[in-house]
Scaffold this motif. Structure first.
Motif, PDB file in Angstrom:
ATOM      1  N   ARG A  74       0.817  -1.212   0.000  1.00  0.00           N
ATOM      2  CA  ARG A  74       0.000   0.000   0.000  1.00  0.00           C
ATOM      3  C   ARG A  74       0.854   1.267   0.000  1.00  0.00           C
ATOM      4  NH1 ARG A  74      -5.332  -0.462  -0.967  1.00  0.00           N
ATOM      5  NH2 ARG A  74      -6.256  -2.256   0.021  1.00  0.00           N
ATOM      6  N   HIS A  75       2.153   1.145   0.255  1.00  0.00           N
ATOM      7  CA  HIS A  75       3.049   2.304   0.294  1.00  0.00           C
ATOM      8  C   HIS A  75       3.785   2.505  -1.029  1.00  0.00           C
ATOM      9  CE1 HIS A  75       2.494   2.819   4.621  1.00  0.00           C
ATOM     10  NE2 HIS A  75       2.555   1.505   4.716  1.00  0.00           N
ATOM     11  N   VAL A  76       3.404   1.797  -2.091  1.00  0.00           N
ATOM     12  CA  VAL A  76       4.077   1.909  -3.376  1.00  0.00           C
ATOM     13  C   VAL A  76       3.953   3.343  -3.893  1.00  0.00           C
ATOM     14  CG1 VAL A  76       2.107   1.205  -4.802  1.00  0.00           C
ATOM     15  CG2 VAL A  76       4.417   0.784  -5.610  1.00  0.00           C
ATOM     16  N   THR A  77       5.018   3.836  -4.514  1.00  0.00           N
ATOM     17  CA  THR A  77       5.043   5.220  -4.978  1.00  0.00           C
ATOM     18  C   THR A  77       4.820   5.293  -6.486  1.00  0.00           C
ATOM     19  OG1 THR A  77       7.413   5.210  -5.405  1.00  0.00           O
ATOM     20  CG2 THR A  77       6.696   5.831  -3.172  1.00  0.00           C
ATOM     21  N   TYR A  78       4.556   6.525  -6.956  1.00  0.00           N
ATOM     22  CA  TYR A  78       4.422   6.756  -8.397  1.00  0.00           C
ATOM     23  C   TYR A  78       5.672   6.290  -9.132  1.00  0.00           C
ATOM     24  CZ  TYR A  78       0.207   9.698  -8.560  1.00  0.00           C
ATOM     25  OH  TYR A  78      -1.075  10.164  -8.529  1.00  0.00           O
ATOM     26  N   ARG A  79       6.834   6.614  -8.581  1.00  0.00           N
ATOM     27  CA  ARG A  79       8.102   6.263  -9.238  1.00  0.00           C
ATOM     28  C   ARG A  79       8.283   4.756  -9.345  1.00  0.00           C
ATOM     29  NH1 ARG A  79       9.891  10.746 -11.470  1.00  0.00           N
ATOM     30  NH2 ARG A  79      10.005  12.524 -10.083  1.00  0.00           N
ATOM     31  N   GLU A  80       7.885   4.028  -8.326  1.00  0.00           N
ATOM     32  CA  GLU A  80       7.995   2.565  -8.378  1.00  0.00           C
ATOM     33  C   GLU A  80       7.048   1.987  -9.429  1.00  0.00           C
ATOM     34  OE1 GLU A  80       9.281   1.806  -3.719  1.00  0.00           O
ATOM     35  OE2 GLU A  80       7.166   1.787  -4.272  1.00  0.00           O
ATOM     36  N   ILE A  81       5.851   2.546  -9.516  1.00  0.00           N
ATOM     37  CA  ILE A  81       4.904   2.093 -10.544  1.00  0.00           C
ATOM     38  C   ILE A  81       5.451   2.429 -11.926  1.00  0.00           C
ATOM     39  CG2 ILE A  81       2.587   2.418 -11.485  1.00  0.00           C
ATOM     40  CD1 ILE A  81       1.657   3.019  -8.589  1.00  0.00           C
ATOM     41  N   GLN A  82       6.018   3.629 -12.071  1.00  0.00           N
ATOM     42  CA  GLN A  82       6.583   4.032 -13.354  1.00  0.00           C
ATOM     43  C   GLN A  82       7.744   3.118 -13.743  1.00  0.00           C
ATOM     44  OE1 GLN A  82       8.597   7.833 -13.483  1.00  0.00           O
ATOM     45  NE2 GLN A  82       7.971   8.142 -15.610  1.00  0.00           N
ATOM     46  N   ASP A  86       6.940   1.367 -17.032  1.00  0.00           N
ATOM     47  CA  ASP A  86       7.574   2.223 -18.040  1.00  0.00           C
ATOM     48  C   ASP A  86       6.528   3.027 -18.815  1.00  0.00           C
ATOM     49  OD1 ASP A  86       9.707   3.377 -19.395  1.00  0.00           O
ATOM     50  OD2 ASP A  86       9.601   1.902 -21.015  1.00  0.00           O
ATOM     51  N   ILE A  87       5.648   3.696 -18.050  1.00  0.00           N
ATOM     52  CA  ILE A  87       4.655   4.598 -18.646  1.00  0.00           C
ATOM     53  C   ILE A  87       4.758   5.949 -17.949  1.00  0.00           C
ATOM     54  CG2 ILE A  87       3.080   2.751 -19.313  1.00  0.00           C
ATOM     55  CD1 ILE A  87       1.331   3.462 -16.941  1.00  0.00           C
ATOM     56  N   GLY A  88       4.129   6.968 -18.509  1.00  0.00           N
ATOM     57  CA  GLY A  88       4.207   8.319 -17.976  1.00  0.00           C
ATOM     58  C   GLY A  88       3.409   8.506 -16.699  1.00  0.00           C
ATOM     59  N   MET A  89       3.793   9.573 -15.991  1.00  0.00           N
ATOM     60  CA  MET A  89       3.129   9.878 -14.712  1.00  0.00           C
ATOM     61  C   MET A  89       1.652  10.208 -14.907  1.00  0.00           C
ATOM     62  SD  MET A  89       5.070   9.590 -12.136  1.00  0.00           S
ATOM     63  CE  MET A  89       6.756   9.596 -11.593  1.00  0.00           C
ATOM     64  N   SER A  90       1.305  10.880 -15.995  1.00  0.00           N
ATOM     65  CA  SER A  90      -0.102  11.237 -16.202  1.00  0.00           C
ATOM     66  C   SER A  90      -0.959   9.988 -16.414  1.00  0.00           C
ATOM     67  CB  SER A  90      -0.251  12.199 -17.374  1.00  0.00           C
ATOM     68  OG  SER A  90       0.251  11.618 -18.555  1.00  0.00           O
ATOM     69  N   GLN A  91      -0.411   8.977 -17.097  1.00  0.00           N
ATOM     70  CA  GLN A  91      -1.165   7.736 -17.275  1.00  0.00           C
ATOM     71  C   GLN A  91      -1.312   6.995 -15.947  1.00  0.00           C
ATOM     72  OE1 GLN A  91       1.257   8.551 -19.592  1.00  0.00           O
ATOM     73  NE2 GLN A  91      -0.229   9.148 -21.120  1.00  0.00           N
ATOM     74  N   GLN A  93      -1.474   8.433 -13.042  1.00  0.00           N
ATOM     75  CA  GLN A  93      -2.487   9.174 -12.300  1.00  0.00           C
ATOM     76  C   GLN A  93      -3.894   8.798 -12.765  1.00  0.00           C
ATOM     77  OE1 GLN A  93      -2.052  13.407 -12.510  1.00  0.00           O
ATOM     78  NE2 GLN A  93      -3.486  13.758 -10.841  1.00  0.00           N
ATOM     79  N   ILE A  94      -4.092   8.662 -14.067  1.00  0.00           N
ATOM     80  CA  ILE A  94      -5.402   8.263 -14.594  1.00  0.00           C
ATOM     81  C   ILE A  94      -5.775   6.879 -14.080  1.00  0.00           C
ATOM     82  CG2 ILE A  94      -6.633   7.596 -16.701  1.00  0.00           C
ATOM     83  CD1 ILE A  94      -5.071   9.879 -18.112  1.00  0.00           C
ATOM     84  N   ILE A  95      -4.818   5.950 -14.112  1.00  0.00           N
ATOM     85  CA  ILE A  95      -5.096   4.591 -13.643  1.00  0.00           C
ATOM     86  C   ILE A  95      -5.470   4.607 -12.168  1.00  0.00           C
ATOM     87  CG2 ILE A  95      -4.048   2.346 -13.154  1.00  0.00           C
ATOM     88  CD1 ILE A  95      -2.431   2.689 -15.765  1.00  0.00           C
ATOM     89  N   GLY A 101      -9.852   4.365  -8.570  1.00  0.00           N
ATOM     90  CA  GLY A 101     -10.545   5.162  -7.558  1.00  0.00           C
ATOM     91  C   GLY A 101      -9.858   5.156  -6.207  1.00  0.00           C
ATOM     92  N   VAL A 102      -8.523   5.262  -6.185  1.00  0.00           N
ATOM     93  CA  VAL A 102      -7.792   5.306  -4.921  1.00  0.00           C
ATOM     94  C   VAL A 102      -7.107   6.655  -4.785  1.00  0.00           C
ATOM     95  CG1 VAL A 102      -7.395   2.819  -4.819  1.00  0.00           C
ATOM     96  CG2 VAL A 102      -5.715   4.271  -5.944  1.00  0.00           C
ATOM     97  N   LYS A 103      -6.799   7.007  -3.528  1.00  0.00           N
ATOM     98  CA  LYS A 103      -6.026   8.212  -3.278  1.00  0.00           C
ATOM     99  C   LYS A 103      -5.025   7.923  -2.171  1.00  0.00           C
ATOM    100  CE  LYS A 103      -9.145  10.380   0.035  1.00  0.00           C
ATOM    101  NZ  LYS A 103      -9.873  11.599   0.346  1.00  0.00           N
TER     102      LYS A 103
END
Length: 112
Positions: A74-82, A86-91, A93-95, A101-103
């Motif tokens: 649950r502590h995974v970051t945007y950078r780890e997901i990226q 290997d997709i952009g930050m805006s994608q 965020q959309i996902i 539907g998480v924040k």
């Protein structure tokens, strides 16, 4: 072939009767661009193939991978997901926000 105002209006009327809205019909810019293409000698109506990344990275496979990453940590970051997808930050965020539907709250992803 002579293209009169009446002929142009007939084409617009055809689009209207076919159920197209103004937003679905071609814009003035699109019409000008296609005229220029035809004047340069283009005869194909289909798009030319392009190289590079697909237009969108918000696919069901990527949504499933992000869902699994969040469930595992649950502590995974945007950078780890990226780094994983290997997709952009805006994608990403959309996902996260539109598809799943998480924040982030107290550095954890929770359902919104």
């Amino acid at each position: 072939m002579e293209l009169t105002r009446e002929n142009s209006r007939a084409m617009i009327y055809y689009d209207f009767r076919s159920g197209l809205t103004q937003k679905q019909s071609p814009s003035k810019t699109t019409i000008y661009r296609w005229f220029a293409e035809f004047q340069r000698g283009r005869v194909k109506l289909s798009d030319e193939s392009r190289q590079g990344r697909p237009k969108t990275s918000v696919t069901q496979e990527n949504v499933d991978v992000v869902r699994k990453l969040i469930e595992e940590d649950r502590h995974v970051t945007y950078r780890e997901i990226q780094a994983t997808l290997d997709i952009g930050m805006s994608q990403i965020q959309i996902i996260l926000h539109e598809q799943l539907g998480v924040k982030k709250l107290f550095s954890r992803w929770i359902p919104h």
